[in-house]
Design a protein around this motif. Structure first.
Motif, PDB file in Angstrom:
ATOM      1  N   GLU A 164       0.817  -1.211   0.000  1.00 30.21           N
ATOM      2  CA  GLU A 164       0.000   0.000   0.000  1.00 30.21           C
ATOM      3  C   GLU A 164       0.853   1.264   0.000  1.00 30.21           C
ATOM      4  N   ILE A 165       1.968   1.229   0.760  1.00 29.73           N
ATOM      5  CA  ILE A 165       2.856   2.395   0.793  1.00 29.73           C
ATOM      6  C   ILE A 165       3.457   2.644  -0.589  1.00 29.73           C
ATOM      7  N   VAL A 166       3.904   1.570  -1.245  1.00 28.35           N
ATOM      8  CA  VAL A 166       4.482   1.721  -2.584  1.00 28.35           C
ATOM      9  C   VAL A 166       3.450   2.252  -3.561  1.00 28.35           C
ATOM     10  N   ALA A 167       2.230   1.721  -3.483  1.00 23.84           N
ATOM     11  CA  ALA A 167       1.177   2.201  -4.378  1.00 23.84           C
ATOM     12  C   ALA A 167       0.869   3.674  -4.136  1.00 23.84           C
ATOM     13  N   SER A 168       0.856   4.072  -2.864  1.00 29.06           N
ATOM     14  CA  SER A 168       0.614   5.484  -2.556  1.00 29.06           C
ATOM     15  C   SER A 168       1.722   6.365  -3.101  1.00 29.06           C
ATOM     16  N   LEU A 169       2.963   5.902  -2.971  1.00 31.43           N
ATOM     17  CA  LEU A 169       4.080   6.691  -3.502  1.00 31.43           C
ATOM     18  C   LEU A 169       4.024   6.774  -5.029  1.00 31.43           C
ATOM     19  N   LYS A 170       3.644   5.662  -5.673  1.00 29.44           N
ATOM     20  CA  LYS A 170       3.511   5.692  -7.131  1.00 29.44           C
ATOM     21  C   LYS A 170       2.426   6.667  -7.560  1.00 29.44           C
ATOM     22  N   HIS A 171       1.315   6.660  -6.834  1.00 31.33           N
ATOM     23  CA  HIS A 171       0.237   7.595  -7.169  1.00 31.33           C
ATOM     24  C   HIS A 171       0.708   9.036  -7.023  1.00 31.33           C
ATOM     25  N   ALA A 172       1.460   9.309  -5.933  1.00 31.47           N
ATOM     26  CA  ALA A 172       1.982  10.660  -5.760  1.00 31.47           C
ATOM     27  C   ALA A 172       2.968  11.020  -6.862  1.00 31.47           C
ATOM     28  N   ILE A 211      -8.040   3.696  17.118  1.00 32.36           N
ATOM     29  CA  ILE A 211      -9.348   4.315  16.903  1.00 32.36           C
ATOM     30  C   ILE A 211      -9.569   4.606  15.427  1.00 32.36           C
ATOM     31  N   LEU A 212      -8.507   5.045  14.735  1.00 30.81           N
ATOM     32  CA  LEU A 212      -8.612   5.325  13.298  1.00 30.81           C
ATOM     33  C   LEU A 212      -8.536   4.062  12.445  1.00 30.81           C
ATOM     34  N   ARG A 213      -8.303   2.910  13.104  1.00 30.86           N
ATOM     35  CA  ARG A 213      -8.200   1.612  12.411  1.00 30.86           C
ATOM     36  C   ARG A 213      -7.085   1.612  11.369  1.00 30.86           C
ATOM     37  N   VAL A 214      -5.955   2.165  11.757  1.00 30.18           N
ATOM     38  CA  VAL A 214      -4.763   2.133  10.897  1.00 30.18           C
ATOM     39  C   VAL A 214      -4.053   0.806  11.132  1.00 30.18           C
ATOM     40  N   SER A 233       9.247   8.800  13.118  1.00 31.21           N
ATOM     41  CA  SER A 233       8.214   7.828  13.472  1.00 31.21           C
ATOM     42  C   SER A 233       6.822   8.368  13.161  1.00 31.21           C
ATOM     43  N   GLY A 234       6.582   9.663  13.394  1.00 31.08           N
ATOM     44  CA  GLY A 234       5.290  10.253  13.042  1.00 31.08           C
ATOM     45  C   GLY A 234       5.047  10.251  11.550  1.00 31.08           C
ATOM     46  N   ALA A 235       6.102  10.529  10.769  1.00 35.76           N
ATOM     47  CA  ALA A 235       5.957  10.519   9.310  1.00 35.76           C
ATOM     48  C   ALA A 235       5.612   9.119   8.804  1.00 35.76           C
ATOM     49  N   VAL A 236       6.232   8.091   9.375  1.00 35.23           N
ATOM     50  CA  VAL A 236       5.923   6.717   8.959  1.00 35.23           C
ATOM     51  C   VAL A 236       4.469   6.381   9.284  1.00 35.23           C
ATOM     52  N   ALA A 237       4.001   6.791  10.465  1.00 37.98           N
ATOM     53  CA  ALA A 237       2.613   6.514  10.845  1.00 37.98           C
ATOM     54  C   ALA A 237       1.627   7.183   9.888  1.00 37.98           C
ATOM     55  N   VAL A 238       1.898   8.435   9.545  1.00 40.17           N
ATOM     56  CA  VAL A 238       1.019   9.155   8.613  1.00 40.17           C
ATOM     57  C   VAL A 238       1.065   8.509   7.235  1.00 40.17           C
ATOM     58  N   LEU A 239       2.238   8.069   6.816  1.00 37.28           N
ATOM     59  CA  LEU A 239       2.366   7.441   5.499  1.00 37.28           C
ATOM     60  C   LEU A 239       1.589   6.134   5.436  1.00 37.28           C
ATOM     61  N   VAL A 240       1.667   5.334   6.494  1.00 41.10           N
ATOM     62  CA  VAL A 240       0.911   4.081   6.520  1.00 41.10           C
ATOM     63  C   VAL A 240      -0.595   4.366   6.491  1.00 41.10           C
ATOM     64  N   ALA A 241      -1.026   5.381   7.252  1.00 41.13           N
ATOM     65  CA  ALA A 241      -2.443   5.746   7.239  1.00 41.13           C
ATOM     66  C   ALA A 241      -2.880   6.209   5.856  1.00 41.13           C
ATOM     67  N   LEU A 242      -2.023   6.968   5.177  1.00 39.32           N
ATOM     68  CA  LEU A 242      -2.346   7.431   3.829  1.00 39.32           C
ATOM     69  C   LEU A 242      -2.453   6.272   2.851  1.00 39.32           C
ATOM     70  N   ALA A 243      -1.558   5.299   3.000  1.00 39.09           N
ATOM     71  CA  ALA A 243      -1.552   4.186   2.062  1.00 39.09           C
ATOM     72  C   ALA A 243      -2.763   3.279   2.223  1.00 39.09           C
ATOM     73  N   ASP A 244      -3.187   3.047   3.442  1.00 37.77           N
ATOM     74  CA  ASP A 244      -4.237   2.059   3.670  1.00 37.77           C
ATOM     75  C   ASP A 244      -5.626   2.677   3.850  1.00 37.77           C
TER      76      ASP A 244
END
Length: 343
Positions: free
Chosen positions: A98-106, A225-228, A252-263
């Protein structure tokens, strides 16, 4: 010199002292660089000893033999660190696609934007291939260098773990050794300075661990709570990153936000960003003043300057070691000032 006025002589004397101290400091830094593997292992072992000392002392108080208590403490830290690394890696692997797909989309969005400005995707691809061919040799050498760095890091970690065992087991002999090495009648002063320095490091590690635990718990609750996906692993990453002030929380915060964005998409990523920022505000305005002010008496400006200096000298490792070493130096200065004031 007798022909010079008294203020000029004093100024010259202070300049000579400062230059001598700077020369000694420079030689010391160069020696540390030359023997960086051993020096880094010792410093990391001191941090580990300061962090694990309470657990070890508790085991000894309940009747566990000193060597067994030190071994159990080292096994515990290996289990905790290994478990945290496994949880983080597993969480990142689960969301890797999901992270790779999000980066490709960006990347496609940026390419479309550049294409509208007159640069086509084909031009970008051609430029990328040209750069790859030009710097391919450099990339290969960087891979080899990375393998070498990884081997050195593994050696440092193993040596530091062994030193933690010996530092814990033989901690009762340290005071006697320090007093035996102290010149003349300065044994009491040297012992007091060493105790102050270690108390500063122990206070930093204790306060940082408590803050890291609170941060990780808050992040885990928010992400659950956000189901990440991988919320527990991301919380473990936050816990580990808290030992590197400011930069660790950012990564660590950037990784968490990136995972949330991807999924979970853009909206949930914004909510995750809000959770991370809220935790950072809580840490900076409540936890740090309330906890660290009781364990390490250092102004935040001093902490930031110390981290910057440590990064300039030794990169990320310097950032990790800069604050506890400065806390130890502050403890020594405070002890000397107290003794001279009493005298």
């Amino acid at each position: 010199m007798s022909l010079l006025p008294e203020p000029v002589r004093r100024f010259a004397a202070w300049c000579a002292v400062i230059l001598l101290a700077a020369a000694v400091g420079y030689v010391g830094i160069r020696l540390c660089v030359e023997f960086r593997t051993a020096v880094t292992s010792v410093l990391l072992a001191l941090l580990g000893t300061a962090l694990l000392g309470p657990l070890y002392r508790r085991l000894v108080r309940v009747g566990v033999q000193r060597s067994i208590a030190a071994g159990l403490t080292c096994v515990a830290v290996v289990a905790v660190v290994g478990g945290a690394v496994y949880i983080v890696v597993a969480a990142l692997i689960d969301t890797g696609d999901e992270i790779v797909a999000s980066l490709k989309h960006a990347a496609k969005s940026l390419a479309a934007h550049f294409g509208a400005a007159g640069t086509s995707v084909g031009d970008l691809a051609g430029s990328a291939r040209e750069l790859l061919g030009k710097f391919g040799g450099t990339a290969a050498s960087n891979v080899i260098s990375g393998v070498s760095v990884a081997g050195e890091f593994l050696a440092i970690a193993v040596l530091a773990l062994l030193l933690v065992f010996f530092f814990l087991r033989d901690s009762d002999r340290v005071v006697g050794t320090i007093r035996a090495l102290a010149p003349g009648a300065s044994a009491d002063t040297v012992e007091a300075m060493a105790r102050r320095a270690f108390d500063g490091v122990e206070g930093f590690m204790r306060g940082t661990t408590l803050i890291a635990l609170i941060d990780a718990t808050c992040i885990a609750v928010g992400l659950l709570i956000l189901r990440v996906p991988g919320a527990v692993g991301l919380a473990a990453l936050v816990f580990v990153g808290a030992y590197i002030p400011y930069l660790g929380a950012f990564i660590s915060g950037a990784v968490a936000v990136l995972v949330a964005l991807a999924d979970r998409g853009f909206v949930i990523a914004l909510w995750a960003l809000g959770v991370v920022l809220a935790v950072q505000v809580l840490e900076g305005h409540v936890l740090q003043p309330m906890i660290q002010s009781r364990t390490v008496q250092m102004h935040p400006a001093v902490v930031m300057l110390t981290i910057t200096a440590g990064a300039s000298v030794a990169g990320i490792l310097g950032m990790l070691l800069a604050v506890p070493l400065t806390a130890a130096a502050f403890g020594v200065v405070h002890e000397l000032r107290t003794r001279y004031a009493a005298g």
